[in-house]
Write a protein that holds these residues in place. Structure first.
Motif, PDB file in Angstrom:
ATOM      1  N   GLY A 287      26.421  49.521  14.139  1.00 55.33           N
ATOM      2  CA  GLY A 287      25.115  49.690  14.760  1.00 55.33           C
ATOM      3  C   GLY A 287      24.962  50.991  15.518  1.00 55.33           C
ATOM      4  N   TYR A 288      26.073  51.706  15.753  1.00 54.57           N
ATOM      5  CA  TYR A 288      25.959  52.929  16.546  1.00 54.57           C
ATOM      6  C   TYR A 288      26.771  54.104  16.020  1.00 54.57           C
ATOM      7  CZ  TYR A 288      30.187  50.840  18.661  1.00 54.57           C
ATOM      8  OH  TYR A 288      31.418  50.265  18.871  1.00 54.57           O
ATOM      9  N   ARG A 289      27.501  53.924  14.901  1.00 56.43           N
ATOM     10  CA  ARG A 289      28.198  55.079  14.316  1.00 56.43           C
ATOM     11  C   ARG A 289      28.296  54.887  12.804  1.00 56.43           C
ATOM     12  NH1 ARG A 289      34.302  53.850  16.731  1.00 56.43           N
ATOM     13  NH2 ARG A 289      34.990  52.500  15.018  1.00 56.43           N
ATOM     14  N   SER A 290      28.471  55.969  12.108  1.00 57.09           N
ATOM     15  CA  SER A 290      28.421  55.933  10.645  1.00 57.09           C
ATOM     16  C   SER A 290      29.798  55.724  10.024  1.00 57.09           C
ATOM     17  CB  SER A 290      27.831  57.251  10.115  1.00 57.09           C
ATOM     18  OG  SER A 290      28.739  58.320  10.345  1.00 57.09           O
ATOM     19  N   LYS A 291      29.810  55.257   8.794  1.00 58.68           N
ATOM     20  CA  LYS A 291      31.050  55.104   8.052  1.00 58.68           C
ATOM     21  C   LYS A 291      31.687  56.465   7.782  1.00 58.68           C
ATOM     22  CE  LYS A 291      31.359  50.637   7.568  1.00 58.68           C
ATOM     23  NZ  LYS A 291      32.497  49.897   8.187  1.00 58.68           N
ATOM     24  N   ASN A 292      30.851  57.487   7.552  1.00 58.97           N
ATOM     25  CA  ASN A 292      31.383  58.826   7.309  1.00 58.97           C
ATOM     26  C   ASN A 292      32.163  59.329   8.522  1.00 58.97           C
ATOM     27  OD1 ASN A 292      30.301  58.930   4.749  1.00 58.97           O
ATOM     28  ND2 ASN A 292      28.421  59.975   5.403  1.00 58.97           N
ATOM     29  N   GLU A 293      31.642  59.039   9.716  1.00 63.91           N
ATOM     30  CA  GLU A 293      32.335  59.446  10.930  1.00 63.91           C
ATOM     31  C   GLU A 293      33.695  58.751  11.024  1.00 63.91           C
ATOM     32  OE1 GLU A 293      30.117  59.488  14.711  1.00 63.91           O
ATOM     33  OE2 GLU A 293      31.769  58.292  15.531  1.00 63.91           O
ATOM     34  N   GLU A 294      33.708  57.471  10.748  1.00 66.37           N
ATOM     35  CA  GLU A 294      34.961  56.722  10.815  1.00 66.37           C
ATOM     36  C   GLU A 294      35.966  57.238   9.796  1.00 66.37           C
ATOM     37  OE1 GLU A 294      34.195  52.572  10.455  1.00 66.37           O
ATOM     38  OE2 GLU A 294      32.865  52.486  12.192  1.00 66.37           O
ATOM     39  N   GLU A 295      35.507  57.510   8.586  1.00 72.19           N
ATOM     40  CA  GLU A 295      36.414  57.982   7.548  1.00 72.19           C
ATOM     41  C   GLU A 295      36.997  59.344   7.890  1.00 72.19           C
ATOM     42  OE1 GLU A 295      37.665  56.323   5.026  1.00 72.19           O
ATOM     43  OE2 GLU A 295      36.565  54.621   5.846  1.00 72.19           O
ATOM     44  N   ALA A 296      36.203  60.194   8.530  1.00 70.28           N
ATOM     45  CA  ALA A 296      36.715  61.508   8.934  1.00 70.28           C
ATOM     46  C   ALA A 296      37.871  61.368   9.907  1.00 70.28           C
ATOM     47  CB  ALA A 296      35.585  62.326   9.560  1.00 70.28           C
ATOM     48  N   TRP A 297      37.820  60.335  10.756  1.00 70.50           N
ATOM     49  CA  TRP A 297      38.893  60.119  11.717  1.00 70.50           C
ATOM     50  C   TRP A 297      40.073  59.372  11.109  1.00 70.50           C
ATOM     51  CZ3 TRP A 297      40.014  61.995  16.435  1.00 70.50           C
ATOM     52  CH2 TRP A 297      39.019  62.727  17.084  1.00 70.50           C
ATOM     53  N   ARG A 298      39.837  58.608  10.050  1.00 70.93           N
ATOM     54  CA  ARG A 298      40.955  57.904   9.411  1.00 70.93           C
ATOM     55  C   ARG A 298      41.950  58.896   8.805  1.00 70.93           C
ATOM     56  NH1 ARG A 298      40.291  52.596   9.604  1.00 70.93           N
ATOM     57  NH2 ARG A 298      38.161  51.801   9.801  1.00 70.93           N
ATOM     58  N   ILE A 299      41.451  60.048   8.427  1.00 66.41           N
ATOM     59  CA  ILE A 299      42.333  61.098   7.911  1.00 66.41           C
ATOM     60  C   ILE A 299      43.315  61.544   8.992  1.00 66.41           C
ATOM     61  CG2 ILE A 299      42.373  63.456   6.991  1.00 66.41           C
ATOM     62  CD1 ILE A 299      39.595  62.907   5.829  1.00 66.41           C
ATOM     63  N   LYS A 300      42.902  61.391  10.249  1.00 67.31           N
ATOM     64  CA  LYS A 300      43.738  61.807  11.380  1.00 67.31           C
ATOM     65  C   LYS A 300      44.525  60.638  11.969  1.00 67.31           C
ATOM     66  CE  LYS A 300      40.023  65.029  12.598  1.00 67.31           C
ATOM     67  NZ  LYS A 300      39.068  65.437  13.658  1.00 67.31           N
ATOM     68  N   ASP A 301      44.653  59.559  11.226  1.00 68.70           N
ATOM     69  CA  ASP A 301      45.341  58.352  11.693  1.00 68.70           C
ATOM     70  C   ASP A 301      46.674  58.715  12.344  1.00 68.70           C
ATOM     71  OD1 ASP A 301      46.943  55.995  11.837  1.00 68.70           O
ATOM     72  OD2 ASP A 301      45.719  55.057  10.296  1.00 68.70           O
ATOM     73  N   PRO A 302      46.887  58.325  13.604  1.00 72.14           N
ATOM     74  CA  PRO A 302      48.129  58.709  14.302  1.00 72.14           C
ATOM     75  C   PRO A 302      49.386  58.117  13.691  1.00 72.14           C
ATOM     76  CG  PRO A 302      46.863  57.120  15.586  1.00 72.14           C
ATOM     77  CD  PRO A 302      45.975  57.569  14.482  1.00 72.14           C
ATOM     78  N   LEU A 303      49.295  56.927  13.093  1.00 71.32           N
ATOM     79  CA  LEU A 303      50.473  56.344  12.469  1.00 71.32           C
ATOM     80  C   LEU A 303      50.910  57.149  11.253  1.00 71.32           C
ATOM     81  CD1 LEU A 303      49.960  53.776  14.276  1.00 71.32           C
ATOM     82  CD2 LEU A 303      50.822  52.475  12.326  1.00 71.32           C
ATOM     83  N   LEU A 304      49.942  57.513  10.418  1.00 70.96           N
ATOM     84  CA  LEU A 304      50.275  58.286   9.220  1.00 70.96           C
ATOM     85  C   LEU A 304      50.852  59.644   9.596  1.00 70.96           C
ATOM     86  CD1 LEU A 304      47.222  57.505   6.895  1.00 70.96           C
ATOM     87  CD2 LEU A 304      49.526  56.531   6.819  1.00 70.96           C
ATOM     88  N   ARG A 305      50.325  60.233  10.658  1.00 71.00           N
ATOM     89  CA  ARG A 305      50.789  61.550  11.071  1.00 71.00           C
ATOM     90  C   ARG A 305      52.252  61.489  11.504  1.00 71.00           C
ATOM     91  NH1 ARG A 305      47.271  65.341  15.111  1.00 71.00           N
ATOM     92  NH2 ARG A 305      45.665  64.378  13.831  1.00 71.00           N
ATOM     93  N   MET A 306      52.603  60.509  12.327  1.00 68.54           N
ATOM     94  CA  MET A 306      54.000  60.411  12.750  1.00 68.54           C
ATOM     95  C   MET A 306      54.903  59.968  11.612  1.00 68.54           C
ATOM     96  SD  MET A 306      55.911  58.471  15.898  1.00 68.54           S
ATOM     97  CE  MET A 306      57.520  59.155  16.378  1.00 68.54           C
ATOM     98  N   GLN A 307      54.410  59.079  10.756  1.00 66.75           N
ATOM     99  CA  GLN A 307      55.212  58.624   9.631  1.00 66.75           C
ATOM    100  C   GLN A 307      55.601  59.803   8.738  1.00 66.75           C
ATOM    101  OE1 GLN A 307      54.150  56.569   5.523  1.00 66.75           O
ATOM    102  NE2 GLN A 307      53.633  55.225   7.239  1.00 66.75           N
ATOM    103  N   LYS A 308      54.655  60.693   8.468  1.00 66.98           N
ATOM    104  CA  LYS A 308      54.937  61.859   7.625  1.00 66.98           C
ATOM    105  C   LYS A 308      55.956  62.776   8.280  1.00 66.98           C
ATOM    106  CE  LYS A 308      50.379  61.818   5.427  1.00 66.98           C
ATOM    107  NZ  LYS A 308      49.044  62.490   5.354  1.00 66.98           N
ATOM    108  N   TRP A 309      55.868  62.906   9.603  1.00 64.20           N
ATOM    109  CA  TRP A 309      56.828  63.747  10.323  1.00 64.20           C
ATOM    110  C   TRP A 309      58.231  63.161  10.231  1.00 64.20           C
ATOM    111  CZ3 TRP A 309      59.496  62.931  15.132  1.00 64.20           C
ATOM    112  CH2 TRP A 309      60.124  64.077  15.634  1.00 64.20           C
ATOM    113  N   LEU A 310      58.321  61.832  10.406  1.00 64.88           N
ATOM    114  CA  LEU A 310      59.620  61.167  10.314  1.00 64.88           C
ATOM    115  C   LEU A 310      60.189  61.256   8.895  1.00 64.88           C
ATOM    116  CD1 LEU A 310      58.908  57.936  12.400  1.00 64.88           C
ATOM    117  CD2 LEU A 310      60.432  59.806  13.059  1.00 64.88           C
TER     118      LEU A 310
END
Length: 401
Positions: A287-310
């Motif tokens: 009701g207050y934010r778009s799916k496109n906005e959410e998807e843009a942030w899913r690319i920055k998922d903190p779990l995936l970022r640390m997993q790739k580093w490990l």
């Protein structure tokens, strides 16, 4: 205090200065070329990632349980795990944490078990809060984690006061308080920062700026450049950090702790992150934010970022990831089944632990409650059992005290 003088009117807005965002890892989990990774041992790094992963899976399963009607309410940490766990990992385990309501990752890192989470969520007889709190209002004396309060921002001035006590005790510890950028709009925020700066206490104010105060976007909350510039008004150290970069959060908090503990100087940290989930199980973010906005942030998922580093360091593997996810999901489900079958706390826990002796007024109210439950046992089956008085459905005995 001497101030610089001007003989012509000069109005300043602060627009000339922008606070940079400290970052070490790219969204692909690669260290920036100019960056130096913090010193993290193999086991410490894995402990951090495990806490983040376990928090994500706990959140997924408990939201599903709420949707199934097994739980009344839940709030997820999804998308903010790096900010919460990374900051906690940089503290001493005996430092006090005063959280807002979305920081279960801090407890996970410090060793709060699935059983302890579930007992609180279901308010059963093993719940440390004795069933008095709504779900997600955790607390643990042994893990130095203050019990959550529902009113917004109350923990912020409390953190200043607790840190003042730590300063007086000279015990080498500090207090870290988590809050959202919405809570920073409360008066308690300003009172807390002013007190901390005036009295020079070892406290870290950690703002999770996830862009929304429930449904209100940051642009409708404040006109300034986020929360970080407010520190200047209180003559306080401040740093802005990429809240989805666990290494940056860890290093920023580690250095903030040195300032707090070694020099008794308060610090404000603003972690720029994003709430990938709804505000709570009662919220619908569409009701207050778009799916496109959410998807843009899913690319920055903190779990995936640390997993790739490990993975790049050889400290984790795809096979371990699969096995650990399966094990954690199984453990969460098994623990939940145990917790929801446990009895509720004894009914008299409603009136004890407030006064040394139960007051006459409380005792009268409690007696009236027992009478009411006896009269309508079908409406309070669990409550009736907790009376342990052999509740009768006979009409002649239903009204007896």
């Amino acid at each position: 205090m001497m101030t610089q003088q001007s003989h012509q009117p000069v109005f300043l807005t602060g627009d000339e200065f922008s606070i940079p965002t400290f970052s070490l890892l790219s969204p692909e989990g690669e260290l920036h070329s100019e960056a130096d990774a913090p010193h993290l041992e193999h086991d410490h790094a894995r402990r951090i990632y495990h806490a983040m992963l376990a928090t994500r899976i706990l959140d997924e399963r408990m939201l599903a349980a709420q949707r199934q009607g097994r739980l009344s309410f839940y709030m997820q940490c999804t998308g903010e795990e790096a900010a919460v766990v990374g900051a906690t990992a940089a503290l001493d385990d005996a430092d006090m944490i005063m959280a807002q309501y979305r920081e279960q990752g801090a407890l996970m890192y410090r060793g709060f078990s699935f059983d302890e989470f579930m007992n609180q969520l279901f308010g059963n007889e093993l719940d440390y809060g004795k069933g008095r709190q709504m779900p997600i209002h955790y607390g643990s004396r042994k893990l130095h984690y203050m019990t959550i309060s529902s009113p917004l921002a109350t923990q912020i001035p409390q953190a200043t006061g607790y840190a003042y006590g730590q300063k007086m005790a000279e015990d080498g510890h500090c207090t870290l308080t988590f809050f959202g950028e919405g809570a920073a709009s409360e008066g308690d925020f300003h009172a807390a920062l002013n007190m901390a700066s005036v009295h020079q206490v070892p406290v870290i104010f950690f703002c999770r700026n996830n862009g929304y105060a429930i449904s209100t976007p940051a642009v409708e909350q404040f006109a300034a450049d986020g929360i970080a510039p407010r520190a200047f008004g209180y003559h306080m150290h401040v740093i802005r950090v990429d809240g989805n970069d666990v290494l940056a959060v860890y290093e920023a908090t580690r250095q903030a702790r040195k300032l707090a503990v070694e020099r008794n100087q308060p610090v404000l940290i603003e972690a720029m992150t994003y709430r990938l989930a709804a505000h709570s199980s009662s919220d619908d973010p569409s009701g207050y934010r778009s799916k496109n906005e959410e998807e843009a942030w899913r690319i920055k998922d903190p779990l995936l970022r640390m997993q790739k580093w490990l993975l790049a360091k050889g400290w984790w593997s795809e096979e371990e990831e699969t096995r650990e996810q399966e094990r954690l999901r199984r453990d969460v489900l098994d623990t939940m089944k145990r917790a929801e079958k446990r009895s509720p706390p004894p009914l008299d826990t409603l009136i004890i632990d407030v006064y040394a002796d139960v007051t006459p007024a409380l005792q009268r109210q409690f007696d009236q409650l027992k009478q009411h439950i006896r009269r309508y046992p079908e409406a309070y089956p669990r409550g009736a059992r907790s009376l342990d008085l052999g509740v009768s459905t006979d009409s002649d005995s239903q009204g007896e005290a």
